[in-house]
Design an enzyme around this catalytic site. Structure first.
Site, PDB file in Angstrom:
ATOM      1  N   ILE B  15       6.836   4.759  -1.591  1.00 24.78           N
ATOM      2  CA  ILE B  15       5.306   4.543  -2.056  1.00 24.78           C
ATOM      3  C   ILE B  15       5.316   4.479  -3.751  1.00 24.78           C
ATOM      4  CG2 ILE B  15       2.850   5.388  -1.942  1.00 24.78           C
ATOM      5  CD1 ILE B  15       3.976   7.347   0.336  1.00 24.78           C
ATOM      6  N   GLY B  16       5.981   5.345  -4.370  1.00 25.22           N
ATOM      7  CA  GLY B  16       6.142   5.470  -5.669  1.00 25.22           C
ATOM      8  C   GLY B  16       7.375   5.892  -6.231  1.00 25.22           C
ATOM      9  N   GLY B  18       7.487   7.292  -9.751  1.00 25.71           N
ATOM     10  CA  GLY B  18       7.086   7.969 -10.906  1.00 25.71           C
ATOM     11  C   GLY B  18       7.896   8.370 -11.870  1.00 25.71           C
ATOM     12  N   GLY B  21      10.356  11.148  -9.884  1.00 21.61           N
ATOM     13  CA  GLY B  21      11.005  10.807  -8.895  1.00 21.61           C
ATOM     14  C   GLY B  21      10.511   9.938  -7.797  1.00 21.61           C
ATOM     15  N   LYS B  38       8.171  13.674  -0.869  1.00 19.73           N
ATOM     16  CA  LYS B  38       8.427  13.651  -2.400  1.00 19.73           C
ATOM     17  C   LYS B  38      10.058  14.212  -2.649  1.00 19.73           C
ATOM     18  CE  LYS B  38       6.196  14.729  -6.403  1.00 19.73           C
ATOM     19  NZ  LYS B  38       5.247  13.802  -6.828  1.00 19.73           N
ATOM     20  N   ASP B 138      -1.284  16.150 -15.807  1.00 17.83           N
ATOM     21  CA  ASP B 138      -1.095  14.465 -15.690  1.00 17.83           C
ATOM     22  C   ASP B 138      -2.133  14.024 -14.335  1.00 17.83           C
ATOM     23  OD1 ASP B 138       0.136  12.158 -16.251  1.00 17.83           O
ATOM     24  OD2 ASP B 138       1.475  12.472 -14.524  1.00 17.83           O
TER      25      ASP B 138
END
Lengths: 386, 301
Positions: B15-16, B18, B21, B38, B138
């Site tokens: 999905i990501g 960033g 990670g 994650k 963030d």
């Protein structure tokens, strides 16, 4: 997600029990492991919170693993090591092992294997996974102090009572109470016990409301006298247990990669396994820290029945902790900031058998305390998500 | 990177990626639900798992027991494989399909009601974090999740120190658009940085595009000053400022009111209080939640 509280039946049905370790033996192992964590922690100047956290990890760990598979002193070291980091009082692994070495006999230290540090490091990950990363643990100490602030009465007697209760809380770590009841309830029970033994009767307290029959009704709900007495008995039983000199010192260990060979039943040790000169453990079955000359009937005050009532004797009212609906909250949890940030560390809490621990400083300040009626009767209890 | 397999979680797609990670969408084989995995790489020191990581995880776990409605649920934590000097861990979060960035992107207009609800929920999540001494650091539309019922869930907080390690390993550019002046100026910072970000995000909800789109720290600051005006010189931090006060020359000053013509009085006031240059004068999350904006009549235009 496991709930970390167990009933008595579950406590008799542990992995160790399934591994043919008798209940009394398991309780002894738990007690020895806990005592060892306390001794190691206090020798390394770790605070009471760190030590207590380590002990709770230890008890939880053995709800999932057998004492036969994981030798208790290695696990104990690992629990203290992890607790040190979580409570922001880290100690180097090698220093913990060094201290352990100095406290253990050669036979016991042999369970650490060839490379003790590696043993503890490997165990760290197993421990973390076992306790499901639930690292933050609360202890009765902070509640004890908070409750004591609300009690009125003779200041010297109150101090004595708190000090004694503090010692009982220390010693309660050697039981499985932390696996049975929330810290609030243990705090109440042991203050009740200390009050009886030191003859400090609480007649009035700050924040008293008509409907409250006992001071603790203000903090915990639905706590029966039977429950309190049961908790007290579990602690008092520690002092009446003889140190078993005939019992085998360790379970016959299985080589770690769980071998399937017969564990040769629990009674292997015919004097051989036994500690050489089994020195009486440093916890004599005597009075805890403070001597109480004016209590003749120690350890059982008259109102106690001689044996703890069976678990089934309890009304079902308290099988579950009172649940404040786990709705979202919008404010910080009630109470003071976490103890490691602003704790009132009472000097030397873990030397119960040497000298009385210092009074928790808060109790020593001023005659009475600003009324701090709690906003709610019981800590909101949020069950772990399932 | 090869797909990791675990007996419980079957990872589906990424999905990501960033700066912190990778995040995978995965299926829980046990109950057939979707989760967000994650992946966090933790350096193993001489003394095992670092204290900072343990403390952050402990706090995350504890926070989760409160089940705050505007915080993404942490469902599980697992170990991945262990290498010589690092340990891979997976934090398993509830999966929410949409983030605020894509929500804004696909919206053509947001009603005042909706903006108010989204803002309130972001603030109440942040207020919860702040009350537990967590600074998100963030906040941005990419890590604010929007559920199907249009409720807000904050993600990606509480692991700042753990991420530090990962950050040094990646070169992914972190967006500056929601950064507060004190962060851009390299000053020490605290909870007010999150309020700044929310101020930017609230304006974005009205405009449907970002308020300050800088490309460098300096550029970001000049974009900020172009709209808010330059702060007074005595408000400029005194020490260790890499960027000089005099290095900004503001031309073509813009007004928020011109950028967002439909901004009502209360929302304007709140946004300006969130975008105070001085972090000490910035409104707090709790105060913001008590702002008139959230109690005014729902006047939807």
């Amino acid at each position: 997600m496991p709930c970390w509280y167990y009933d008595k039946k579950e406590l008799r049905n542990t992995p160790s029990a399934l591994d043919n370790i008798e209940y009394d033996t398991e309780m002894r192992y738990r007690k020895e492991g806990a005592r060892f964590i306390i001794d190691t922690g206090s020798k390394m100047d770790l605070g009471y919170n760190t030590t207590a956290t380590g002990v709770v990890y230890f008890h939880r760990f053995y709800m999932f693993h057998s004492f036969r598979q994981f030798p208790r002193y290695v696990t104990a070291c690992c629990c203290l090591f992890l607790a040190g980091k979580v409570e922001e009082t880290p100690k180097k692994c090698k220093d913990i092992i060094k201290t352990a070495r100095s406290l253990l006999s050669d036979a016991k230290f042999a369970t650490f294997g060839e490379d003790p540090k590696e043993e503890v490091m490997t165990l760290e990950r197993i421990l973390l996974q076992t306790i499901k990363f639930d690292l933050q643990v609360e202890h009765p100490y902070s509640y004890l102090i908070r409750y004591a602030k609300c009690l009125k009465g003779d200041k010297a007697k109150l101090q004595k009572m708190v000090q004694m209760a503090w010692t009982f809380v220390n010693d309660s770590l050697c039981t499985t109470l932390a696996l049975q009841w929330e810290p609030e309830i243990i705090a109440v029970a042991l203050m009740y016990l200390a009050g009886k033994l030191s003859q400090f009767e609480v007649i009035d307290w700050v924040g008293r409301v008509n409907k409250h029959l006992r001071w603790w009704d203000m903090f915990v709900e639905d706590v029966t006298m039977d429950l309190l007495e049961d908790i007290c008995h579990q602690v008092l039983d520690l002092y009446s247990q003889p140190t078993p000199t005939t019992a085998p010192d360790s379970p016959p260990l299985l080589p770690r990669p769980a071998q399937t060979t017969q564990p040769s039943s629990s009674k292997t040790a015919n004097g051989q396994e036994k500690e050489k000169p089994e020195v009486p453990e440093p916890n004599p079955p005597s009075v805890p820290a403070v001597s109480i000359p004016d209590v003749p009937t120690y350890p059982y005050p008259p109102s106690f029945t001689t044996t703890a009532p069976h678990a089934s004797a309890y009304p079902p009212a308290y099988t579950n902790p009172p649940v404040v609906p786990p709705t979202h909250i919008a404010a910080p949890p009630p109470g003071p900031p976490p103890p490691h940030m602003a704790g009132p560390p009472p000097g030397v809490p873990f030397t119960p058998y040497v000298a009385p621990p210092h009074y928790p400083p808060v109790v020593a300040t001023g005659p009475y305390y600003a009324p701090t009626p709690p906003s709610q009767p019981h800590r909101p209890y949020y069950p772990p998500p399932s | 990177m090869a797909k990791e397999e675990s007996p419980v979680y079957e990872s589906l797609d990424m999905i990501g990626t960033g700066a912190y990670g990778m995040v995978y969408k995965a299926r829980n084989r046990k109950n057939n639900t979707f989760v967000a995995l994650k992946k966090v790489r933790v350096p193993l020191s001489d003394d095992g798992i670092p204290m900072n990581t343990l403390r952050e995880i402990a706090l995350l776990k504890q926070l989760d027991t409160y089940e705050h409605p505007n915080i993404v649920r942490l469902l599980d934590i697992c170990h991945g494989q262990r290498q010589e000097k690092e340990l891979v861990m997976y934090l398993v979060f509830e999966h929410v399909d949409q983030d605020l960035a894509s929500f804004i992107q696909k919206s053509t207009i947001l009603t005042n009601d909706k903006i108010r609800n989204i803002s309130r929920e972001i603030l109440s999540g942040v207020d919860f974090l702040h009350s537990h001494r967590i600074v998100h650091r963030d906040l941005k539309p990419q890590n604010i999740l929007v559920t199907e019922n249009c409720h807000i869930k904050l993600a990606d907080f509480g692991l700042a120190k753990t991420y530090d390690f990962e950050m040094r390993l990646t070169s992914v550019v972190v967006t500056l658009w929601y950064r507060s002046p004190e962060v851009l100026l390299g000053q020490s910072y605290a909870t007010p940085v999150d309020i700044w970000s929310i101020g930017c995000i609230m304006a974005e909800l009205f405009m449907l595009k970002p308020l300050f789109c800088g490309t460098t720290e300096g550029d970001q600051l000049s974009k900020i000053f172009q709209i808010l005006g330059k702060p007074r010189e005595d408000e400029w931090p005194e020490s260790n400022v890499p960027i000089k006060y005099n290095s900004f020359e503001i031309k073509n000053k813009l007004e928020i009111r011109n950028l967002i013509p439909n901004l009502c009085e209360n929302s304007y006031d709140l946004i300006m209080k969130m975008l105070a240059f001085n972090p000490y004068k910035r409104i707090s999350a709790t105060e913001a939640l008590n702002h008139d904006y959230f109690s005014e009549e729902p006047l939807d235009i």
